[in-house]
Design an enzyme around this catalytic site. Sequence first.
Site, short mmCIF file in Angstrom:
data_model
loop_
_atom_site.label_atom_id
_atom_site.label_comp_id
_atom_site.label_asym_id
_atom_site.label_seq_id
_atom_site.Cartn_x
_atom_site.Cartn_y
_atom_site.Cartn_z
N SER A 1 85.85 124.90 28.42
CA SER A 1 86.23 126.11 29.15
C SER A 1 85.25 126.33 30.29
O SER A 1 84.06 126.02 30.18
CB SER A 1 86.20 127.33 28.22
OG SER A 1 86.36 128.53 28.94
N TYR B 1 80.22 133.17 23.04
CA TYR B 1 81.30 132.22 23.24
C TYR B 1 80.97 131.26 24.39
O TYR B 1 81.13 130.03 24.27
CB TYR B 1 82.60 132.97 23.54
CG TYR B 1 83.77 132.10 23.93
CD1 TYR B 1 84.48 131.40 22.97
CD2 TYR B 1 84.17 132.00 25.26
CE1 TYR B 1 85.56 130.59 23.33
CE2 TYR B 1 85.24 131.20 25.63
CZ TYR B 1 85.94 130.51 24.66
OH TYR B 1 87.00 129.72 25.02
#
Length: 257
Positions: A147, A160
């Site tokens: 990501s 995250y």
Amino acid sequence: MSFHDGPPAPRTAVVLGGNSDIARATLSRLAEDGLERVVLAVRDPGLTRQRLAAHPLGIGDVVIEEWDALDDTAHAGLLDRAGHTLGQIDLVICAVGSLGHSAGIASTPAEAAALFASNFTGPATALTEVAHRLIAQGHGTIVVLSSVAGLRPRRSNYLYGSAKAGLDSFTQGLADATADSGIRVHLIRPGFVTSSMTAGLKPAPFATTPDVVAEAIAAVVGRSCNQVVHVPKVLGPMFGVLRAAPRPIWRRIAGNR
């Protein structure tokens, strides 16, 4: 699509995290190029069967294997079973992870540990076993879904982001370590993807869809050299600039997203 500059189009695949919307879209896209048999490694086989019944992948032979990415003793057995089912493993897609969109300063130590395990340590241990198997096999392709959140974590979800940064760095190292082994490792960095995982969240700028990410993956699985792919492409140069922005400016840009 032509695969003249690399390995032939995959006929078999193993998906780590087989309930991922991106992974499912990728399998359906690769079926157009000849993907025939798939093993879906999932934590909840019942949910997977329901989803397949409602939305088939367009692949004739799909086998579901129960598997927990957080159990590092389970990886070898999974790949043994997948190898027995498929004969050879042409492609492995790692789509393991949990969103943790609000994993900031309010998170507990236990929540932080769970987020790191699902987004970094679990996938990394599984991919280590995958690499050993494909090297022994003599060929194969690995696709890892990372990501852009890992390129510069935001204050609202830095746990995250840092976990994805770890997976991102691991994947780059794995690609370098296996460069002369006959296998290929492709790193995919999507931005915000509108999917079941992000349902209820306000889309970020340059939001994309699982089908768009799938098309980007399909474009690189036949390449002979390792690839780092941003989806959409504009995020590559954009984060090249944002990573260099002074921290106070980055906090204002990122806000509380």
